[in-house]
Design a protein around this motif. Structure first.
Motif, PDB file in Angstrom:
ATOM      1  N   LEU A 103       0.830  -1.213   0.000  1.00 46.13           N
ATOM      2  CA  LEU A 103       0.000   0.000   0.000  1.00 46.13           C
ATOM      3  C   LEU A 103       0.860   1.258   0.000  1.00 46.13           C
ATOM      4  CD1 LEU A 103      -2.736  -1.075   2.599  1.00 46.13           C
ATOM      5  CD2 LEU A 103      -2.768  -1.330   0.103  1.00 46.13           C
ATOM      6  N   GLY A 104       2.125   1.113  -0.373  1.00 46.76           N
ATOM      7  CA  GLY A 104       2.999   2.276  -0.448  1.00 46.76           C
ATOM      8  C   GLY A 104       3.303   2.896   0.905  1.00 46.76           C
ATOM      9  N   GLY A 105       3.239   2.092   1.962  1.00 42.96           N
ATOM     10  CA  GLY A 105       3.536   2.587   3.303  1.00 42.96           C
ATOM     11  C   GLY A 105       2.315   2.966   4.112  1.00 42.96           C
ATOM     12  N   ALA A 106       1.134   2.901   3.526  1.00 44.88           N
ATOM     13  CA  ALA A 106      -0.090   3.172   4.282  1.00 44.88           C
ATOM     14  C   ALA A 106      -0.365   1.993   5.238  1.00 44.88           C
ATOM     15  CB  ALA A 106      -1.269   3.342   3.327  1.00 44.88           C
ATOM     16  N   PRO A 107      -1.054   2.241   6.348  1.00 45.47           N
ATOM     17  CA  PRO A 107      -1.610   3.515   6.785  1.00 45.47           C
ATOM     18  C   PRO A 107      -0.599   4.519   7.339  1.00 45.47           C
ATOM     19  CG  PRO A 107      -2.171   1.798   8.358  1.00 45.47           C
ATOM     20  CD  PRO A 107      -1.506   1.119   7.197  1.00 45.47           C
ATOM     21  N   GLY A 108       0.609   4.086   7.691  1.00 47.70           N
ATOM     22  CA  GLY A 108       1.652   5.017   8.108  1.00 47.70           C
ATOM     23  C   GLY A 108       1.231   5.927   9.243  1.00 47.70           C
ATOM     24  N   ARG A 112      -5.940   6.303  13.205  1.00 46.14           N
ATOM     25  CA  ARG A 112      -7.266   6.734  12.744  1.00 46.14           C
ATOM     26  C   ARG A 112      -7.525   6.284  11.304  1.00 46.14           C
ATOM     27  NH1 ARG A 112      -3.623  10.736  13.412  1.00 46.14           N
ATOM     28  NH2 ARG A 112      -3.194  12.176  11.705  1.00 46.14           N
ATOM     29  N   PHE A 113      -6.983   5.142  10.945  1.00 49.18           N
ATOM     30  CA  PHE A 113      -7.075   4.637   9.576  1.00 49.18           C
ATOM     31  C   PHE A 113      -8.530   4.475   9.134  1.00 49.18           C
ATOM     32  CE2 PHE A 113      -6.026   0.960   6.513  1.00 49.18           C
ATOM     33  CZ  PHE A 113      -5.642   1.828   5.505  1.00 49.18           C
ATOM     34  N   ALA A 119     -10.343  -2.322  16.290  1.00 50.12           N
ATOM     35  CA  ALA A 119     -11.035  -3.345  15.500  1.00 50.12           C
ATOM     36  C   ALA A 119     -11.360  -2.826  14.097  1.00 50.12           C
ATOM     37  CB  ALA A 119     -12.314  -3.782  16.219  1.00 50.12           C
ATOM     38  N   ALA A 120     -11.821  -1.590  14.017  1.00 39.54           N
ATOM     39  CA  ALA A 120     -12.161  -1.012  12.711  1.00 39.54           C
ATOM     40  C   ALA A 120     -10.910  -0.799  11.867  1.00 39.54           C
ATOM     41  CB  ALA A 120     -12.909   0.304  12.897  1.00 39.54           C
ATOM     42  N   ASN A 121      -9.832  -0.349  12.497  1.00 47.47           N
ATOM     43  CA  ASN A 121      -8.571  -0.155  11.771  1.00 47.47           C
ATOM     44  C   ASN A 121      -8.055  -1.475  11.213  1.00 47.47           C
ATOM     45  OD1 ASN A 121      -8.466   2.613  12.274  1.00 47.47           O
ATOM     46  ND2 ASN A 121      -7.249   2.378  14.129  1.00 47.47           N
ATOM     47  N   ASN A 122      -8.101  -2.512  12.045  1.00 45.69           N
ATOM     48  CA  ASN A 122      -7.639  -3.836  11.606  1.00 45.69           C
ATOM     49  C   ASN A 122      -8.493  -4.370  10.460  1.00 45.69           C
ATOM     50  OD1 ASN A 122      -5.351  -4.415  13.277  1.00 45.69           O
ATOM     51  ND2 ASN A 122      -6.736  -4.613  15.020  1.00 45.69           N
ATOM     52  N   ALA A 123      -9.802  -4.179  10.561  1.00 51.10           N
ATOM     53  CA  ALA A 123     -10.698  -4.659   9.511  1.00 51.10           C
ATOM     54  C   ALA A 123     -10.425  -3.938   8.191  1.00 51.10           C
ATOM     55  CB  ALA A 123     -12.154  -4.459   9.937  1.00 51.10           C
ATOM     56  N   GLY A 178      -0.777  -6.940  23.817  1.00 49.28           N
ATOM     57  CA  GLY A 178      -0.481  -5.823  22.937  1.00 49.28           C
ATOM     58  C   GLY A 178      -1.695  -4.948  22.695  1.00 49.28           C
ATOM     59  N   PHE A 179      -1.648  -4.182  21.624  1.00 49.77           N
ATOM     60  CA  PHE A 179      -2.753  -3.300  21.266  1.00 49.77           C
ATOM     61  C   PHE A 179      -2.585  -2.903  19.808  1.00 49.77           C
ATOM     62  CE2 PHE A 179       0.686  -0.853  23.116  1.00 49.77           C
ATOM     63  CZ  PHE A 179       0.846   0.242  22.278  1.00 49.77           C
ATOM     64  N   GLY A 180      -3.530  -2.143  19.299  1.00 46.96           N
ATOM     65  CA  GLY A 180      -3.434  -1.696  17.913  1.00 46.96           C
ATOM     66  C   GLY A 180      -3.535  -2.859  16.938  1.00 46.96           C
ATOM     67  N   TYR A 181      -2.567  -2.943  16.049  1.00 46.40           N
ATOM     68  CA  TYR A 181      -2.566  -3.947  14.984  1.00 46.40           C
ATOM     69  C   TYR A 181      -1.894  -5.256  15.406  1.00 46.40           C
ATOM     70  CZ  TYR A 181      -3.851   0.021  11.989  1.00 46.40           C
ATOM     71  OH  TYR A 181      -4.484   1.103  11.434  1.00 46.40           O
ATOM     72  N   ASP A 182      -1.464  -5.358  16.654  1.00 44.80           N
ATOM     73  CA  ASP A 182      -0.679  -6.506  17.113  1.00 44.80           C
ATOM     74  C   ASP A 182      -1.297  -7.887  16.836  1.00 44.80           C
ATOM     75  OD1 ASP A 182       1.214  -4.719  17.982  1.00 44.80           O
ATOM     76  OD2 ASP A 182       0.881  -5.038  20.124  1.00 44.80           O
ATOM     77  N   PRO A 183      -2.627  -8.060  16.967  1.00 45.97           N
ATOM     78  CA  PRO A 183      -3.184  -9.407  16.743  1.00 45.97           C
ATOM     79  C   PRO A 183      -3.057  -9.906  15.303  1.00 45.97           C
ATOM     80  CG  PRO A 183      -4.702  -8.058  18.035  1.00 45.97           C
ATOM     81  CD  PRO A 183      -3.648  -7.124  17.500  1.00 45.97           C
TER      82      PRO A 183
END
Length: 197
Positions: A78-83, A88-89, A98-102, A153-158
């Motif tokens: 994705l060219g470095g996205a969400p970066g 707040r992706f 959850a929404a960011n991961n989805a 963890g948190f965020g995108y860790d899972p």
């Protein structure tokens, strides 16, 4: 050099991680909420510029040395996205892991390259107008996994799968994560720079 610093973040996970590391060095990390620091604008396109802005902002309002990090996940396909937009992706109302991961799973669904990496840039200013902020960077490479695994963890860790460990970042112990993660690597570099002062 100092015994208290303010963390330019309201993220409880980051406060725990930084707090443990600095406590071993006799330094207390205080959340910026203790000083009613308003949210800092983050208009810049890079992690480093945003981290510097946040550190100076927190120091200005608290009168203390301030530590800021700007961190996020970057997908190669994705060219470095969400970066810099990682937190707040999927939008701001409200911010949701959850929404960011989805959303990231959906955007990578048709991509052959699932490689991604976490970036952490740490900036420590001794005062608001510090002419030489201490800057450290850590990069942690992994592969995006559609199915979530682990409760740590948190965020995108899972979804952040680590080939060498054979598990996601959310399945690591806190001790291991603190040692090998982007934040842990950046903290190690920051420690070396602090020790040189």
């Amino acid at each position: 050099m100092f015994d208290r610093i303010v963390l330019a973040s309201g993220n409880a996970g980051k406060l725990r991680e930084f707090g443990r590391w600095f406590a071993e060095r006799g330094i207390t990390v205080l959340p910026q909420s203790d000083f009613n620091v308003p949210e800092c604008p983050e208009p810049h396109p890079t992690f480093i510029e945003n981290a510097i802005a946040k550190a100076r902002h927190a120091s200005r309002f608290s009168g203390l040395p301030a530590l800021a990090d700007d961190s996020g996940i970057c997908a190669v396909a994705l060219g470095g996205a969400p970066g810099i937009f990682s937190a707040r992706f999927a939008g701001d109302n409200p911010k949701s892991d959850a929404a960011n991961n989805a959303k990231l799973s959906a955007e990578l669904a048709g991509k052959a390259d699932k490689s991604c990496y976490y970036v952490c840039v740490l900036v420590l200013v001794r005062h608001e107008n510090d002419p030489q902020p201490l800057i450290a960077e850590g990069i942690w490479r992994g592969v995006w996994q559609n199915e979530a695994a682990g409760s740590g963890g948190f965020g995108y860790d899972p979804h952040f799968f680590l080939s060498e460990q054979g598990c996601t970042a959310a399945e690591l112990s806190a001790e291991t994560k603190n040692r090998i993660s982007h934040r842990g690597l950046a903290l190690s570099e920051l420690k070396r720079k602090i020790d040189l002062l």
